[in-house]
Scaffold this active site. Structure first.
Site, PDB file in Angstrom:
ATOM      1  N   HIS A 100       0.861  -1.175   0.000  1.00  0.00           N
ATOM      2  CA  HIS A 100       0.000   0.000   0.000  1.00  0.00           C
ATOM      3  C   HIS A 100       0.904   1.235   0.000  1.00  0.00           C
ATOM      4  O   HIS A 100       2.024   1.191   0.513  1.00  0.00           O
ATOM      5  CB  HIS A 100      -0.872   0.083   1.253  1.00  0.00           C
ATOM      6  CG  HIS A 100      -1.839  -1.032   1.437  1.00  0.00           C
ATOM      7  ND1 HIS A 100      -1.489  -2.231   2.013  1.00  0.00           N
ATOM      8  CD2 HIS A 100      -3.162  -1.122   1.152  1.00  0.00           C
ATOM      9  CE1 HIS A 100      -2.555  -3.014   2.077  1.00  0.00           C
ATOM     10  NE2 HIS A 100      -3.586  -2.371   1.563  1.00  0.00           N
ATOM     11  N   ASP A 103       2.138   2.096   3.380  1.00  0.00           N
ATOM     12  CA  ASP A 103       3.073   1.126   3.957  1.00  0.00           C
ATOM     13  C   ASP A 103       4.505   1.594   3.772  1.00  0.00           C
ATOM     14  O   ASP A 103       5.349   1.398   4.645  1.00  0.00           O
ATOM     15  CB  ASP A 103       2.966  -0.243   3.265  1.00  0.00           C
ATOM     16  CG  ASP A 103       1.636  -0.916   3.448  1.00  0.00           C
ATOM     17  OD1 ASP A 103       0.938  -0.604   4.424  1.00  0.00           O
ATOM     18  OD2 ASP A 103       1.296  -1.770   2.603  1.00  0.00           O
ATOM     19  N   GLU A 231     -10.459  -6.628  -4.906  1.00  0.00           N
ATOM     20  CA  GLU A 231     -10.336  -7.734  -3.955  1.00  0.00           C
ATOM     21  C   GLU A 231     -11.638  -7.875  -3.169  1.00  0.00           C
ATOM     22  O   GLU A 231     -11.950  -7.035  -2.324  1.00  0.00           O
ATOM     23  CB  GLU A 231      -9.171  -7.483  -3.000  1.00  0.00           C
ATOM     24  CG  GLU A 231      -8.915  -8.622  -2.040  1.00  0.00           C
ATOM     25  CD  GLU A 231      -7.639  -8.430  -1.253  1.00  0.00           C
ATOM     26  OE1 GLU A 231      -7.669  -8.688  -0.035  1.00  0.00           O
ATOM     27  OE2 GLU A 231      -6.621  -8.021  -1.844  1.00  0.00           O
ATOM     28  N   GLU A 267      -8.805 -13.498  -2.093  1.00  0.00           N
ATOM     29  CA  GLU A 267      -8.138 -13.886  -0.845  1.00  0.00           C
ATOM     30  C   GLU A 267      -8.863 -15.063  -0.222  1.00  0.00           C
ATOM     31  O   GLU A 267     -10.091 -15.056  -0.097  1.00  0.00           O
ATOM     32  CB  GLU A 267      -8.092 -12.716   0.137  1.00  0.00           C
ATOM     33  CG  GLU A 267      -7.413 -13.102   1.446  1.00  0.00           C
ATOM     34  CD  GLU A 267      -7.258 -11.948   2.412  1.00  0.00           C
ATOM     35  OE1 GLU A 267      -7.509 -12.165   3.623  1.00  0.00           O
ATOM     36  OE2 GLU A 267      -6.874 -10.847   1.976  1.00  0.00           O
ATOM     37  N   HIS A 270     -11.022 -14.200   2.847  1.00  0.00           N
ATOM     38  CA  HIS A 270     -12.218 -13.447   2.471  1.00  0.00           C
ATOM     39  C   HIS A 270     -13.280 -14.375   1.892  1.00  0.00           C
ATOM     40  O   HIS A 270     -14.482 -14.159   2.090  1.00  0.00           O
ATOM     41  CB  HIS A 270     -11.873 -12.365   1.452  1.00  0.00           C
ATOM     42  CG  HIS A 270     -10.998 -11.283   2.000  1.00  0.00           C
ATOM     43  ND1 HIS A 270     -10.592 -10.201   1.244  1.00  0.00           N
ATOM     44  CD2 HIS A 270     -10.451 -11.099   3.228  1.00  0.00           C
ATOM     45  CE1 HIS A 270      -9.832  -9.408   1.982  1.00  0.00           C
ATOM     46  NE2 HIS A 270      -9.729  -9.938   3.189  1.00  0.00           N
ATOM     47  N   ASP A 295      -4.538 -13.801  -3.095  1.00  0.00           N
ATOM     48  CA  ASP A 295      -3.901 -13.549  -1.806  1.00  0.00           C
ATOM     49  C   ASP A 295      -3.947 -14.852  -1.017  1.00  0.00           C
ATOM     50  O   ASP A 295      -5.035 -15.336  -0.658  1.00  0.00           O
ATOM     51  CB  ASP A 295      -4.627 -12.446  -1.037  1.00  0.00           C
ATOM     52  CG  ASP A 295      -4.095 -11.062  -1.369  1.00  0.00           C
ATOM     53  OD1 ASP A 295      -3.288 -10.944  -2.304  1.00  0.00           O
ATOM     54  OD2 ASP A 295      -4.514 -10.097  -0.702  1.00  0.00           O
ATOM     55  N   ASP A 306     -11.137 -11.954  10.055  1.00  0.00           N
ATOM     56  CA  ASP A 306     -10.029 -12.147   9.121  1.00  0.00           C
ATOM     57  C   ASP A 306      -8.732 -12.330   9.903  1.00  0.00           C
ATOM     58  O   ASP A 306      -8.100 -11.359  10.305  1.00  0.00           O
ATOM     59  CB  ASP A 306      -9.952 -10.904   8.218  1.00  0.00           C
ATOM     60  CG  ASP A 306      -9.207 -11.153   6.930  1.00  0.00           C
ATOM     61  OD1 ASP A 306      -8.831 -12.300   6.675  1.00  0.00           O
ATOM     62  OD2 ASP A 306      -9.021 -10.192   6.169  1.00  0.00           O
ATOM     63  N   ASP A 308      -5.922 -13.865   8.865  1.00  0.00           N
ATOM     64  CA  ASP A 308      -4.735 -13.698   8.004  1.00  0.00           C
ATOM     65  C   ASP A 308      -3.564 -14.569   8.445  1.00  0.00           C
ATOM     66  O   ASP A 308      -2.435 -14.094   8.591  1.00  0.00           O
ATOM     67  CB  ASP A 308      -4.300 -12.228   7.959  1.00  0.00           C
ATOM     68  CG  ASP A 308      -5.239 -11.369   7.131  1.00  0.00           C
ATOM     69  OD1 ASP A 308      -5.823 -11.889   6.167  1.00  0.00           O
ATOM     70  OD2 ASP A 308      -5.391 -10.175   7.443  1.00  0.00           O
ATOM     71  N   ASP A 338      -0.781 -12.570   1.870  1.00  0.00           N
ATOM     72  CA  ASP A 338      -1.476 -11.603   2.720  1.00  0.00           C
ATOM     73  C   ASP A 338      -1.659 -12.275   4.079  1.00  0.00           C
ATOM     74  O   ASP A 338      -2.762 -12.618   4.479  1.00  0.00           O
ATOM     75  CB  ASP A 338      -2.814 -11.220   2.090  1.00  0.00           C
ATOM     76  CG  ASP A 338      -3.456 -10.029   2.773  1.00  0.00           C
ATOM     77  OD1 ASP A 338      -2.961  -9.611   3.840  1.00  0.00           O
ATOM     78  OD2 ASP A 338      -4.456  -9.517   2.255  1.00  0.00           O
TER      79      ASP A 338
END
EC number: 5.3.1.5
Length: 440
Positions: A100, A103, A231, A267, A270, A295, A306, A308, A338
């Site tokens: 991003h 980031d 996404e 993802e 997701h 992802d 989520d 991750d 991700d």
């Protein structure tokens, strides 16, 4: 001293190795179905979970103490973070990374500072890319963390928030193009609602569509040849998001004539939050002609959010790769991690352990999926199931050779009496398990 200086470059040592800092299954040069594993997988490490997340959760502050997360001059800390990131990428041996905008660069106090800081860090990332050979799989803009986006970015009731978001995406897409990125991702983390009591659904969909159309126009204006990707995610942080799942995204794109311009980045976590399997979302994306990238991660079945986590299921990923391989594999997309280490995993080595294990799982799953593609047993049974539609009668129906009335008359005249054939699900599941668990 580099943060990862004490960690060696990660090499392939084979299945018998007990070295925790080595690949046991990912031999990047091994050829499968005419490509190397590296070419098939197109692995990327994400910037945000790996180098930005401080280890906080909703009940506690950050538990990680990375040097670049300590107080200091913001741009200097951003450069320090980039140095650590590219050291990590090169030691891990992964060909791609993702980010991003916020980031990689400090946001600053206003839009002018944002633009200036981001431009400086894009230059710095470009230098690292040239020196290391690591490439950008995709870039994106963070349009969800700052309070200005509490009510959304493209779907905000405030057009100034829309304009700020447009500025970020304009510069993030420009940066992605300049850095040779192969895709640009749009994730609408707050493009949704928390309550319908204050929400105009039709207006917000129109705003979102207008924003997407502007991104498409800018892509073509600057000559970016990569893919634009949305996404999907059903909820979190909002109660309901407008990019709920692959089918919902496709419906939105089709409604506004954007279905040939934008694809999806799927993802795994997701998909499960939306009540689907990862396999379902990938298969549906191919069926709808919008598959773009992936992802790679997983959620916790007992948690409704989520998490991750790093992927660790060869079974789940074998079916995902089966769909990808049988449709020709990735083009501009790849497998982006991700995923993040757990809050208690505070050592630098933990970042490597998470990625090494996940990369080995991807390699195992891809090889087993290749067996399913090569032996053609699943596709053969699928073709047999629909074979009657390849008959003259079946083709005539699909070609519009019958009206509803004429088809009904034909059925009555022939006295049709359809007979049910076995779906053979158990046999199909056995074929999959044989490919996954066959001794090698």
């Amino acid at each position: 001293m580099s943060y990862f200086e004490h960690i060696p470059a990660i090499r392939y040592e084979g299945p018998q190795s007990d070295n925790p800092l080595a690949y046991r299954h990912y031999d990047r040069t091994k050829r499968v179905l005419g490509k190397t594993l590296e070419e098939h997988l197109r692995i990327a490490v994400c910037y945000w979970h790996t180098f930005v997340w401080p280890g906080q959760d909703v009940f506690g502050q950050g538990a990680l103490r990375r040097p670049w997360q300590q107080p200091g001059e913001p741009l200097e800390r951003a450069r320090q973070k980039a140095d650590a990131a590219f050291a990590f990428f090169t030691k891990l041996g992964t060909p791609f990374y993702t980010f991003h905008d916020t980031d990689v660069a400090p946001e600053g106090a206003n839009l002018h500072e944002y633009v200036e800081n981001f431009a400086r860090m894009v230059d710095y990332l470009g230098e690292h890319q040239q020196a290391s050979g690591v490439r950008l799989l995709w870039g994106t803009a963070n349009l969800f963390s700052h309070p200005r986006f509490a009510a959304g970015a493209a779907t905000s009731p405030n057009p100034d928030a829309f304009a700020w978001a447009a500025t970020q995406v304009c510069h993030a897409l420009d940066a992605t193009h300049r850095l040779g990125g192969e895709n640009y991702v749009l994730w609408g983390g707050r493009e949704g609602y928390e309550t319908l009591l204050n929400t105009d659904l039709a207006r917000e969909r129109e705003q979102l569509a207008r924003f997407l159309a502007m991104v498409v126009e800018h892509k073509h204006r600057i000559g970016f040849t990569g893919a634009l990707l949305i996404e999907p995610k059903p909820q979190e942080p909002t109660k309901h998001q407008y990019d709920y799942d692959v089918a919902t995204v496709h419906g939105l794109l089709t409604q506004y004539g954007l279905q040939n311009e934008i694809r999806v980045n799927i993802e795994a976590n997701h998909a499960t939050l939306a009540g689907h399997s990862f396999h379902h979302e990938i298969a549906n994306a191919f069926a709808l002609g919008v598959f773009g990238s992936v992802d790679a991660n997983r959620g916790d079945p007992q948690n409704g959010w989520d998490t991750d986590q790093f992927p660790n299921s060869v079974e789940e990923l074998t079916l995902a790769f089966y769909e990808i391989l049988r449709h020709g594999g990735f083009t501009t997309g790849g497998m982006n991690f991700d995923a993040k280490v757990r809050r208690q995993s505070v050592d630098p080595e933990d970042l490597f352990h998470g990625h090494i294990g996940a990369i080995d799982v991807l390699a195992l799953a891809l090889e087993r999926a290749a067996v399913l593609v090569e032996n053609d047993r699943l596709d053969a049974l699928r073709r047999r199931r629909y074979a009657q539609w390849d008959s003259e009668f079946g083709r005539k129906i699909l070609a519009g050779g019958y009206s509803l009335q004429s088809l009904a008359a034909d059925a009555l005249a022939r006295g049709v009496n359809p007979q049910h054939a076995s779906g053979a699900q158990e046999r199909l599941e056995n074929i999959v398990n044989q490919a996954i668990y066959a001794l090698r």
